[in-house]
Design an enzyme around this catalytic site. Structure first.
Site, PDB file in Angstrom:
ATOM      1  CE  LYS A   1      16.566  -5.083  46.349  1.00 17.85           C
ATOM      2  NZ  LYS A   1      17.232  -5.962  45.377  1.00 17.85           N
TER       3      LYS A   1
ATOM      4  CG  ASP B   1      19.620  -4.288  43.248  1.00 19.74           C
ATOM      5  OD1 ASP B   1      19.595  -4.263  42.000  1.00 19.74           O
ATOM      6  OD2 ASP B   1      19.371  -5.316  43.907  1.00 19.74           O
TER       7      ASP B   1
ATOM      8  CD  GLU C   1      22.772  -5.874  43.132  1.00 19.43           C
ATOM      9  OE1 GLU C   1      22.085  -6.919  43.210  1.00 19.43           O
ATOM     10  OE2 GLU C   1      23.278  -5.323  44.136  1.00 19.43           O
TER      11      GLU C   1
ATOM     12  CD  GLU D   1      18.884 -10.202  41.947  1.00 17.09           C
ATOM     13  OE1 GLU D   1      17.685 -10.404  42.195  1.00 17.09           O
ATOM     14  OE2 GLU D   1      19.477  -9.149  42.257  1.00 17.09           O
TER      15      GLU D   1
ATOM     16  CG  ASP E   1      22.032 -16.781  43.556  1.00 13.55           C
ATOM     17  OD1 ASP E   1      22.274 -17.826  44.178  1.00 13.55           O
ATOM     18  OD2 ASP E   1      21.031 -16.069  43.779  1.00 13.55           O
TER      19      ASP E   1
ATOM     20  CG  HIS F   1      21.223 -12.482  44.173  1.00 15.23           C
ATOM     21  ND1 HIS F   1      20.400 -13.581  43.982  1.00 15.23           N
ATOM     22  CD2 HIS F   1      20.428 -11.501  44.650  1.00 15.23           C
ATOM     23  CE1 HIS F   1      19.165 -13.265  44.317  1.00 15.23           C
ATOM     24  NE2 HIS F   1      19.145 -12.018  44.727  1.00 15.23           N
TER      25      HIS F   1
END
Length: 409
Positions: A214, A243, A269, A296, A319, A346
Site C-alpha cells: 500500500k 496500490d 493500482e 476495485e 469485484d 479485487h
C-alpha cells in the site's frame, strides 16, 4: 422454491493495522448478507462488502430485492437471470439512487450472489463446476448486456464463449494444480517498515511469487523507501504491485508514479479517483510500459467498458461484491476477453467467491491464470475457508460459492 429470506449485517473489526490503506485507515470488514432458503432446506448465501458504516443501508436495500424472489424456483429463475438482473437494476425508484452504483447496486450484488450460491447447492456442485458446465447459451442467458451493444452484443458474447470451447479440457488441468495467489497482507498502510520487511520474508518462504504494498503517503519518500524495501526482500523474480487506493491527484500521480518506476512495479493500482477515466488514460500513456490496475471501486460494466475503450487499464480488478454480483462480473470478464486484458479481481471478500470465478474465467473463456489476491483476515469466520498451499489456491470441492459464515449457520 424460495420460501424464506434472511438479511444479516455482519461486521468484523480487524485491529493492528490490518486492512489499512491511504484512504481507509480504520476499516471494519463488513458484509451485507442475503440468505435465500428454499423448500428443500438449501440456503443460498451471498454478500456485498463494505467497511462498516452504511452496511445497514445495503442490508435494507437487499431486503427490497430479495423479497421479490419469494415463491420463485431457482432453476427457473437462473434460466433467464439476465432479464431478472436487468429488471432489478432498473427498478425506477432504486435506479434513481444509482444508477447501477452505490448502496442499491451493492445490495443487488448480495442478492445476485445468493442466487448463484443456491443454484450451485441445489445442483450439489461447487460454483466453479456449475459455471464451467453451462453451455455458452446458458451463460449468456444469465447476463445483462444492455449499454454494451457498441462493444459486446448478445451474439458476440455467445460467439466469444463458443470460440473458447476448444482447449477447455486442457485448461481444466488448473483444477488439479490450483490457482496462483498473491499476498496483499505484507504491506498494509499502517504497518511499520520493519513489519513490511518481516512480512515479505514470510510471504516468500510460504511460496508466494507476487505481493502488494500500500502506497499513497503524505510524504512520497515514504512510499519510495518502502517500495524498495519490498523489492530488496522479494528479489527481482517476484512480482511486486503498488496500490495507492485513489490517494493522488493526476499531477501528483504523474510525478510519483515515474519515481516509483525505479523499483520495477508489476502494476500501479488505483492511482487516482476511480471515476476519472481520462486521468487514467493520461497517466497510462505517461508511465508506459508500467501498467495500471483498475476496478476495485468501479461499480458497473459501463464504466469498465470506457476504461477498456480508452486503453487505460493493463489489468481489470472487477469485484463480484462491488459490481452487481456474479452476473455482472462475468459480463465484465467477457468484455476484457474481447480486449485481451487480464482479469485479476479485487478480493475484499477474502477470495471465498472469486476463487470460483477465476477458475471459470480461465476454463470457459481462456483468460490467463495469472494470480488471485489473498487476504486472510476473516478466514476463521467461514464454514469452508479458502485453502492456500505454497502460495496457490486449492480448488474448493464443497457445493456452493464458499460464502457461508459460521456465525450465521
Amino acid at each position: 422454491m424460495i420460501k424464506k429470506i434472511q438479511i444479516n449485517d455482519a461486521r468484523f473489526p480487524l485491529g493492528k493495522g490490518a486492512g489499512s490503506d491511504a484512504i481507509h485507515r480504520d476499516p471494519i470488514y463488513s458484509y451485507a448478507v442475503t440468505n435465500l432458503i428454499d423448500d428443500s432446506g438449501h440456503i443460498g448465501t451471498g454478500f456485498a462488502f463494505t467497511l462498516g458504516e452504511g452496511n445497514d443501508l445495503v442490508c435494507k436495500a437487499a431486503a427490497f430485492y430479495a423479497k421479490q424472489l419469494k415463491g420463485r424456483d431457482i432453476e427457473e429463475l437462473m434460466a433467464n437471470f439476465g432479464a431478472v438482473f436487468n429488471q432489478f437494476a432498473n427498478e425506477q425508484q432504486f435506479r434513481w439512487l444509482g444508477p447501477h452504483k452505490g448502496v442499491v447496486h451493492l445490495a443487488l450484488a448480495s442478492v445476485t450472489n445468493a442466487c448463484y450460491d443456491l443454484w450451485a447447492k441445489k445442483r450439489g456442485v461447487p460454483l466453479w463446476k456449475l459455471l464451467t458446465d453451462l453451455t455458452p447459451q446458458e451463460i449468456v442467458n444469465t447476463l445483462d448486456l444492455s449499454y454494451l451493444e457498441d462493444e459486446l452484443t448478445t451474439e458476440q458474447a455467445l460467439h466469444l464463449l463458443q470460440n473458447n470451447q476448444p482447449g477447455k479440457s486442457d485448461r481444466f488441468q488448473i483444477i488439479e494444480k490450483g490457482y496462483p495467489g498473491y499476498d496483499t497482507s505484507i504491506g498494509w498502510f499502517n504497518y511499520s517498515d520493519e513489519k513490511v520487511r518481516e512480512n515479505c520474508r514470510k510471504a516468500v518462504a510460504e511460496g508466494f511469487t507476487a505481493m502488494k504494498l500500500k502506497v499513497g503517503s503524505a510524504d512520497p519518500e515514504r512510499d519510495i523507501r518502502r517500495a524498495h524495501i519490498v523489492r530488496e526482500e522479494a528479489g527481482d523474480d517476484i512480482k511486486v504491485m503498488l496500490d495507492a487506493n485513489q490517494q493522488w491527484t493526476l499531477p501528483q500521480a504523474l510525478k510519483i508514479c515515474k519515481d516509483l518506476q525505479s523499483m520495477n512495479p508489476y502494476w500501479i493500482e488505483e492511482p487516482t479517483h476511480p471515476d476519472d477515466i481520462l486521468a487514467h488514460a493520461t497517466l497510462a500513456k505517461a508511465i508506459a510500459p508500467t501498467k495500471l490496475a483498475l476496478g476495485e471501486h468501479v461499480p458497473n460494466r459501463i464504466i469498465f467498458k470506457n476504461y477498456l475503450q480508452t486503453g487505460s487499464a493493463g489489468f481489470i480488478q472487477v469485484d463480484a461484491v462491488r459490481v452487481g454480483g456474479i452476473s455482472e462480473f462475468i459480463t465484465v470478464s467477457l468484455l476484457c476477453r474481447k480486449f485481451n486484458i487480464p482479469v485479476v479481481p479485487h478480493v475484499g471478500d477474502m477470495g471465498q467467491l472469486h476463487q470460483h470465478l477465476v477458475l471459470f474465467n480461465h476454463i470457459a473463456m481462456g483468460h490467463e491464470a495469472l494470480f488471485l489476491e489473498h487476504i486472510p483476515h476473516l478466514q476463521q469466520h467461514f464454514v469452508h475457508p479458502v485453502k492456500i498451499e505454497g502460495g496457490v489456491y486449492k480448488t474448493p470441492v464443497e457445493p456452493g460459492s464458499s460464502c457461508d459464515l459460521k456465525s450465521l449457520n
